[in-house]
Design an enzyme around this catalytic site. Structure first.
Site, mmCIF file in Angstrom:
data_model
loop_
_atom_site.group_PDB
_atom_site.id
_atom_site.type_symbol
_atom_site.label_atom_id
_atom_site.label_comp_id
_atom_site.label_asym_id
_atom_site.label_seq_id
_atom_site.Cartn_x
_atom_site.Cartn_y
_atom_site.Cartn_z
ATOM 1 N N ASP A 77 -3.472 80.439 96.427
ATOM 2 C CA ASP A 77 -3.626 81.613 97.280
ATOM 3 C C ASP A 77 -5.112 81.854 97.514
ATOM 4 O O ASP A 77 -5.949 81.189 96.912
ATOM 5 C CB ASP A 77 -2.966 82.852 96.648
ATOM 6 N N ASP A 79 -8.213 84.641 97.590
ATOM 7 C CA ASP A 79 -8.666 85.973 97.189
ATOM 8 C C ASP A 79 -9.994 86.264 97.876
ATOM 9 O O ASP A 79 -10.813 85.367 98.049
ATOM 10 C CB ASP A 79 -8.861 86.018 95.667
ATOM 11 N N ASP A 161 -13.837 86.340 85.113
ATOM 12 C CA ASP A 161 -13.581 85.728 83.816
ATOM 13 C C ASP A 161 -14.415 84.467 83.560
ATOM 14 O O ASP A 161 -15.291 84.450 82.705
ATOM 15 C CB ASP A 161 -12.072 85.504 83.582
HETATM 16 P P1 ATP Z 1 -4.873 80.985 90.764
HETATM 17 O O1 ATP Z 1 -4.686 81.978 91.872
HETATM 18 O O2 ATP Z 1 -4.929 79.574 91.207
HETATM 19 O O3 ATP Z 1 -3.951 81.214 89.621
HETATM 20 P P2 ATP Z 1 -7.373 82.362 90.491
HETATM 21 O O4 ATP Z 1 -8.624 82.004 89.765
HETATM 22 O O5 ATP Z 1 -7.484 82.595 91.950
HETATM 23 O O6 ATP Z 1 -6.329 81.236 90.147
HETATM 24 P P3 ATP Z 1 -6.265 84.997 90.355
HETATM 25 O O7 ATP Z 1 -5.371 85.564 89.305
HETATM 26 O O8 ATP Z 1 -5.754 84.834 91.725
HETATM 27 O O9 ATP Z 1 -6.778 83.621 89.762
HETATM 28 O O10 ATP Z 1 -7.554 85.904 90.350
HETATM 29 C C1 ATP Z 1 -8.581 85.777 91.339
HETATM 30 C C2 ATP Z 1 -9.948 85.907 90.700
HETATM 31 O O11 ATP Z 1 -10.079 87.196 90.097
HETATM 32 C C3 ATP Z 1 -10.228 84.929 89.576
HETATM 33 O O12 ATP Z 1 -10.690 83.702 90.045
HETATM 34 C C4 ATP Z 1 -11.271 85.668 88.784
HETATM 35 O O13 ATP Z 1 -12.529 85.557 89.399
HETATM 36 C C5 ATP Z 1 -10.827 87.110 88.899
HETATM 37 N N1 ATP Z 1 -9.941 87.479 87.769
HETATM 38 C C6 ATP Z 1 -8.598 87.408 87.722
HETATM 39 N N2 ATP Z 1 -8.112 87.833 86.564
HETATM 40 C C7 ATP Z 1 -9.177 88.204 85.835
HETATM 41 C C8 ATP Z 1 -9.344 88.763 84.531
HETATM 42 N N3 ATP Z 1 -8.292 88.989 83.759
HETATM 43 N N4 ATP Z 1 -10.605 89.022 84.118
HETATM 44 C C9 ATP Z 1 -11.668 88.799 84.911
HETATM 45 N N5 ATP Z 1 -11.569 88.282 86.136
HETATM 46 C C10 ATP Z 1 -10.355 87.994 86.604
HETATM 47 MG MG MG Z 2 -5.926 83.277 93.205
#
Ligand code: ATP
Ligand code: MG
Length: 455
Positions: A77, A79, A161
């Site tokens: 996805d 963001d 994170d």
């Molecule tokens: P994917 O969507 O492929 O699972 P993602 O890295 O995009 O991986 P998301 O859960 O969509 O993960 O979150 C988007 C972004 O928000 C992350 O890349 C990170 O920068 C931030 N993020 C998400 N969860 C946390 C958290 N628990 N603590 C700190 N930052 C976070």
């Molecule tokens: Mg994501």
């Protein structure tokens, strides 16, 4: 390709490799020095970026969208991070909704695609503002209860994170902005927390699960300082609301690397807070061969673009716990069937204290388990009744997994495979052959049996 490109990127970073962690410096990587092109970004995400920019706000693609493209993959996805407040974003998009309490974010909805837009977060600890304190609350365990202090892009990056998740793509000049040496860690395939790992895990223990998830999904290493506190802090996950942990479990096992994820969870003591009863059963010597087999199948299904149902996954993950409890009840003298029902109730009752299991999933999960007892009993009209059950297909798949795991003598699965493919006459013949072979009559046993009937 990605490796070489990232290698190339790396050579543009001044002081690369020599900097100590946490002394971060903003790096800007221009368009001709990275492999992100607009064609890799969804139309919906581009629309949101452009509209925010045109309305005078800063807006960047961030997180998995940037990370996965740089690694040559397909993002799950997209963001977006912006300096517009959630309300301002919401006002700009009719197809949007404000969600979340802990983190207030905006979902902009394009059919089945949802673009998640977050406002730059700041670090409340840097301010003495009362309001900031309230909007950035932590619990006695250091858990962040709310995190709605807004900040600038750099602050936002450092609240994220992992370093590889703090890369921003700017659609105005097509550059990548890296605040935490994320490109370097992408290149050396490291999962590295931004800041002090102990503090960051205490703020949000789910980051431990995220570390595991990305390590398994990307085949990265968790760098030593990021890895060190996990085993000890793993029990903090019990402070996370069960509904959030349910979502995290699904993410852990539906990314196509379930088996690797499971091994990492065990290795880092993270299985127990997610599946306490399963962890306990395994500790008493109950095998996890069915879990492993189910996760292998799940990974293969995902690789083929098929879906995985949460109830099948949970039925497998809790199977060892169910076996132990079922046996215990039979050893105490309960007949097979009531022992099974009692065990199902108990195992689910305990599990929902760790992760919730929405009713729409716990019902079918129970049915998969109950049908395991019905599948061997095929005589007369029973086979037809079982096959007409709405959960037959899932229960049959579960049976095949049990056979592949070596839990059952092979045969029954093949019988059901043939029976489903057979025409009516052949089916009658198969059933009469069963009769001729003289199926064991069910008798009430006075003595408790140790194992469920298997033929
Ligand atoms: P994917 O969507 O492929 O699972 P993602 O890295 O995009 O991986 P998301 O859960 O969509 O993960 O979150 C988007 C972004 O928000 C992350 O890349 C990170 O920068 C931030 N993020 C998400 N969860 C946390 C958290 N628990 N603590 C700190 N930052 C976070
Ligand atoms: Mg994501």
């Amino acid at each position: 390709m990605p490796k070489r490109l990232v290698e190339k990127l790396r050579s543009f970073i001044p002081g690369n490799g020599k900097k100590k962690a946490r002394h971060y410096q903003r790096q800007e990587i221009p368009r001709d020095q990275h492999n992100i092109s607009r064609s890799m970004i969804s139309e919906a995400a581009k629309k949101v970026l452009h509209r925010l920019n045109k309305s005078g706000y800063e807006a960047y693609l961030v997180g998995g969208g940037v990370r996965d493209i740089l690694l040559g993959g397909q993002p799950k996805d997209f963001d977006i991070a912006t300096n517009a407040t959630p309300e301002e974003v919401h006002d700009l998009f009719r197809n949007s909704r404000l969600i979340g309490r802990r983190f207030r974010i905006v979902h902009v909805v394009f059919g089945r695609e949802i673009i998640e837009v977050t406002t730059f977060r700041g670090n409340a600890r840097d301010t003495s503002d009362d309001l900031a304190d309230d909007e950035h609350k932590t619990s006695e365990h250091g858990l962040l209860l709310r995190d709605n202090v807004y900040g600038n892009q750099e602050e936002d990056a450092l609240r994220r994170d992992f370093t590889i998740n703090a890369l921003y793509y700017c659609i105005r000049d097509f550059s990548i902005i890296d605040f935490a040496n994320g490109v370097q860690d992408l290149n050396t395939r490291q999962i590295r927390l931004i800041g002090d790992p102990d503090t960051r895990y205490r703020e949000d223990p789910v980051r431990m699960l995220r570390a595991i998830r990305f390590a398994a999904k990307l085949d990265f290493e968790i760098e030593p300082e990021t890895e060190a506190p996990i085993r000890e802090l793993a029990p903090l996950l019990t402070h996370i609301p069960p509904a959030r942990l349910f979502d995290e479990v699904l993410k852990l096992f539906s990314a196509g690397h379930g088996e690797a994820t499971y091994h990492l969870l065990q290795q880092y003591n993270l299985l127990a807070p997610l599946f306490p009863e399963t962890a306990r059963a395994l500790a008493t010597g109950e095998p996890d061969t069915l879990i492993l087999q189910a996760l292998r199948n799940t990974d293969a299904r995902i690789a083929q673009g098929k879906s995985v149902t949460p109830y099948f996954l949970f039925a497998a993950m809790l199977w060892p716990a169910l076996q132990v409890e079922w046996r215990r009840r039979q050893d105490n003298g309960d007949p097979v069937q009531p022992a099974l029902h009692g065990a199902i109730g108990k195992v689910i009752g305990r599990q929902i204290q760790a992760t919730s299991i929405p009713k729409r999933f716990s019902g079918p999960m129970k049915e998969i388990w109950e049908l395991q007892m019905r599948l061997p009993r095929r005589q007369g009209k029973r086979a037809f009744g079982t096959m007409a059950h709405p959960r037959f297909r899932a229960a049959y798949d579960f049976l095949l997994v049990r056979e592949a795991a070596g839990e059952l003598e092979p045969g029954l699965g093949q019988w059901w495979t043939s029976f489903q493919q057979a025409d009516e006459r052949k089916q009658e013949k198969m059933l009469s052959e069963l009769g001729a072979a003289g199926p064991k009559k069910r008798r009430r046993k006075r003595k408790p049996v140790r194992k469920p009937e298997q033929s």
